[in-house]
Design a protein around this motif. Structure first.
Motif, PDB file in Angstrom:
ATOM      1  N   ARG A  10     -66.267 -22.447  -2.409  1.00  0.00           N
ATOM      2  CA  ARG A  10     -65.220 -21.822  -1.582  1.00  0.00           C
ATOM      3  C   ARG A  10     -65.178 -20.324  -1.850  1.00  0.00           C
ATOM      4  NH1 ARG A  10     -59.895 -24.821  -0.655  1.00  0.00           N
ATOM      5  NH2 ARG A  10     -60.263 -23.910   1.387  1.00  0.00           N
ATOM      6  N   GLN A  11     -65.420 -19.964  -3.100  1.00  0.00           N
ATOM      7  CA  GLN A  11     -65.541 -18.536  -3.447  1.00  0.00           C
ATOM      8  C   GLN A  11     -66.632 -18.436  -4.503  1.00  0.00           C
ATOM      9  OE1 GLN A  11     -62.107 -16.201  -4.567  1.00  0.00           O
ATOM     10  NE2 GLN A  11     -60.834 -17.303  -3.116  1.00  0.00           N
ATOM     11  N   GLN A  25     -64.751 -17.858  -9.222  1.00  0.00           N
ATOM     12  CA  GLN A  25     -65.431 -18.922  -8.464  1.00  0.00           C
ATOM     13  C   GLN A  25     -64.446 -20.059  -8.157  1.00  0.00           C
ATOM     14  OE1 GLN A  25     -66.639 -17.609 -11.334  1.00  0.00           O
ATOM     15  NE2 GLN A  25     -68.474 -16.536 -10.628  1.00  0.00           N
ATOM     16  N   HIS A  26     -64.498 -20.573  -6.922  1.00  0.00           N
ATOM     17  CA  HIS A  26     -63.711 -21.745  -6.529  1.00  0.00           C
ATOM     18  C   HIS A  26     -64.655 -22.793  -5.945  1.00  0.00           C
ATOM     19  CE1 HIS A  26     -59.745 -19.281  -5.809  1.00  0.00           C
ATOM     20  NE2 HIS A  26     -60.337 -18.988  -6.949  1.00  0.00           N
ATOM     21  N   PHE A  27     -64.468 -24.041  -6.359  1.00  0.00           N
ATOM     22  CA  PHE A  27     -65.308 -25.133  -5.848  1.00  0.00           C
ATOM     23  C   PHE A  27     -64.408 -26.240  -5.320  1.00  0.00           C
ATOM     24  CE2 PHE A  27     -67.396 -23.164  -9.490  1.00  0.00           C
ATOM     25  CZ  PHE A  27     -68.639 -22.825  -8.967  1.00  0.00           C
ATOM     26  N   ILE A  34     -59.921 -29.127  -6.217  1.00  0.00           N
ATOM     27  CA  ILE A  34     -60.450 -27.756  -6.262  1.00  0.00           C
ATOM     28  C   ILE A  34     -60.460 -27.253  -7.701  1.00  0.00           C
ATOM     29  CG2 ILE A  34     -60.025 -25.355  -5.559  1.00  0.00           C
ATOM     30  CD1 ILE A  34     -59.049 -26.462  -2.899  1.00  0.00           C
ATOM     31  N   LEU A  35     -61.639 -26.828  -8.143  1.00  0.00           N
ATOM     32  CA  LEU A  35     -61.797 -26.245  -9.485  1.00  0.00           C
ATOM     33  C   LEU A  35     -61.887 -24.732  -9.331  1.00  0.00           C
ATOM     34  CD1 LEU A  35     -62.616 -26.334 -12.591  1.00  0.00           C
ATOM     35  CD2 LEU A  35     -64.972 -26.551 -11.803  1.00  0.00           C
ATOM     36  N   SER A  73     -69.803 -18.078  -0.528  1.00  0.00           N
ATOM     37  CA  SER A  73     -68.791 -19.021  -0.073  1.00  0.00           C
ATOM     38  C   SER A  73     -69.341 -19.755   1.150  1.00  0.00           C
ATOM     39  CB  SER A  73     -67.493 -18.295   0.261  1.00  0.00           C
ATOM     40  OG  SER A  73     -67.719 -17.383   1.284  1.00  0.00           O
ATOM     41  N   LYS A  74     -68.953 -20.986   1.284  1.00  0.00           N
ATOM     42  CA  LYS A  74     -69.361 -21.918   2.352  1.00  0.00           C
ATOM     43  C   LYS A  74     -70.705 -22.594   2.051  1.00  0.00           C
ATOM     44  CE  LYS A  74     -66.740 -19.988   6.181  1.00  0.00           C
ATOM     45  NZ  LYS A  74     -66.749 -18.529   6.403  1.00  0.00           N
TER      46      LYS A  74
END
Lengths: 223, 310
Positions: free
Chosen positions: B5-6, B60-62, B99-100, B146-147
């Motif tokens: 996501r990021q 970072q976002h997952f 979401i991590l 991202s994506k």
């Protein structure tokens, strides 16, 4: 008469074989490649890295004790024969000299007292030998540049040198295979890709090949 | 699948690297902090060299699209799952939709995210490690954005717990033990001493290739111009401006500046936690100390993680 050498420790996991030569010696670079051919057959070396006048042999000291490692190096130095000098293919590399492609051209003109066109003529006249690849993928270290063009590296390296840049460092001349930080005096740039991971043969050149620079105009520089 | 996501400051796929190609100008590369990377894999039951994600400096976002077990190790980045803190250097279960997030790197620079079976990437010379200068390996040879959607493998996890004494301590002041480099004795006497007295600071020019440091000037007694010679990760080079450069995991394979110091093998993994601003002290390693340290460390961690050595 082979050059004398010394074996120096380089950290705790490598030895450096240093040959005693001033300047460029084709015989020494050939000897180094001969040694790599011999040592390359032994599985204990994690890396074997050639320099113009040195060879680095990297190993893991817990699985390959340093005393054994240095013994193998001494043996290879005793037994390796000087290979006959390989005459590789000659490859023409187009180069756009000076201007935005060669920001350090002025430094070379100043130190040599030559005009730009004479610097270009001198640099593109010899057929250079590829002594080694290294630094970054595709970086090509060539044999000695004409004496009048010799120039020390930059005091402080640039953070970005574009791919294909042709430079001078001391008596050395060479080509940056990829964009990278670097300290060489940049006199021109080639649009040719020296390294492309997606090409069937990623490297355009290999040690032993010969290179001739063909000056081109800025208008003919196409990526 | 896992959705990025990021991607934060930088996010790449890394494994244990591609050794044996420095003569072609290709560095081994791989996870910059080999130990934290191996521990992350160990915690999800993977072989230590399985591809994992290297998260630089945080951000970072997952989002997970399947229930699974994951592990994090390395820099302390205040990781959270759905806003709830998760402890660093542990494995934990996540559910589909969770979401991590990694916040900023409070101590250290790089955190590793491992999943059972590891991440897929493009293989080049036997490794999927991302080598950005040449666009090799990893996710189309580039850093993740991202994506991006990451495939996961259908592997039953067999999580392991790290005994307390095995968790590495990270700090923003890193002490690296080092031996004299091939040109150390060409430095002026005061430079030789200065290297080991005051700490250096990593500048903004710090990445996987190298860290340009700021601190006491390191200058040779007599200036001479070197010809290009082999270089290793952990070599401290000194250009004529006197500000040293520490070669890192993706560092150049040859160089033309004085090689003042060489970090001992047992401490190389620590360099992966250097970020801009990190204080770095060099501690002189004497005699055969480095071999003893290496043998002890290899025995210690090799006993926990099968096949691992520094």
């Amino acid at each position: 008469m082979p050059a004398s050498y010394e074996i120096l420790p380089y950290g705790d996991s490598a030895y450096l074989i240093k040959f005693d030569v001033a300047g460029y010696s084709e015989a020494v670079t050939e000897h180094i490649h001969g040694l790599i051919a011999v040592l390359g057959k032994q599985r204990n070396w994690e890396e074997l890295v050639p320099g113009y006048n040195s060879l680095l042999a990297y190993f893991c000291p817990t699985t390959f004790p340093p005393q054994k490692a240095i013994g193998e190096l001494r043996k290879a130095l005793r037994t390796s024969r000087m290979p006959s000098i390989r005459r590789g293919k000659i490859i023409d590399i187009p180069v756009c000299y000076g201007g935005e492609y060669g920001p350090d051209m002025d430094n070379i003109m100043q130190s040599s007292g030559l005009t730009k066109s004479v610097v270009i003529k001198r640099h593109s006249r010899p057929v250079y030998k590829v002594c080694m690849m290294g630094f970054i993928p595709g970086f090509t270290f060539l044999s000695e540049a004409p004496k009048t063009l010799h120039h020390p590296r930059r005091e402080s390296p640039r953070n970005i040198v574009p791919a294909g840049s042709v430079g001078i460092a001391g008596w050395q001349t060479g080509i940056y295979g990829l964009e990278s930080p670097g300290g060489w005096q940049i006199i021109g740039r080639t649009p040719v890709k020296l390294f492309d991971g997606e090409r069937e043969t990623p490297f355009l050149l290999k040690a032993g090949d010969r290179v001739r620079f063909k000056p081109i105009k800025a208008g003919d520089f196409h990526d | 699948m896992i959705e990025v996501r990021q991607s934060g400051t930088r996010l790449t796929i890394q494994d244990a690297g591609r050794p044996g190609h420095r003569h072609e100008g290709i560095p081994r590369g791989g996870a910059a902090d080999k130990l934290s990377f191996a521990l992350a894999n160990f915690m999800v039951g993977n072989p230590w060299d399985t591809p994992a994600l290297e998260c630089v400096l945080g951000g970072q976002h997952f989002r997970f699209q399947k229930d699974m077990t994951v592990a994090i190790a390395g820099a302390e980045m205040w990781a959270q799952v759905n806003g709830q803190n998760v402890e660093n250097c542990t494995s934990f279960k996540v559910k589909s939709g969770d979401i991590l997030t990694f916040s900023f790197a409070r101590t250290g620079c790089r955190a590793y995210l491992a999943i059972p079976g590891g991440f897929s990437g493009d293989e080049f010379l036997g490794s999927v490690s991302t080598y950005l200068p040449a666009g090799l390996g990893g996710f189309d040879g580039r850093a993740l954005q991202s994506k991006d959607i990451l495939e996961i493998k259908d592997v039953n996890p067999s999580p392991n717990i790290i005994p307390t004494g095995y968790k590495p301590f990270h700090s923003n002041h890193i002490v690296l033990r080092a031996l004299e480099g091939p040109e150390f004795y060409e430095l002026s006497l005061s430079s030789q001493r200065h290297l080991f007295i005051d700490p250096y600071r990593a500048t903004q020019y710090t990445n996987r290739m190298g860290a340009r440091l700021k601190g006491n000037l390191v200058v040779p007694e007599i200036t001479r111009h070197m010809i290009s010679s082999p270089l290793l990760p952990g070599t401290l080079q000194c250009p004529p401006d006197g500000q040293p450069i520490l070669a890192m995991t993706d560092g150049h394979c040859t160089g033309g500046y004085l090689r003042a110091l060489q970090v001992i093998r047992a401490d190389l993994w620590l360099m992966g936690q250097i970020k801009p601003g990190t204080k770095i002290s060099f501690k002189r390693s004497i005699g055969t100390d480095s071999f003893d340290v290496l043998a002890r460390r290899n025995a210690f961690y090799g006993n926990l993680i099968e096949g691992f050595s520094f």
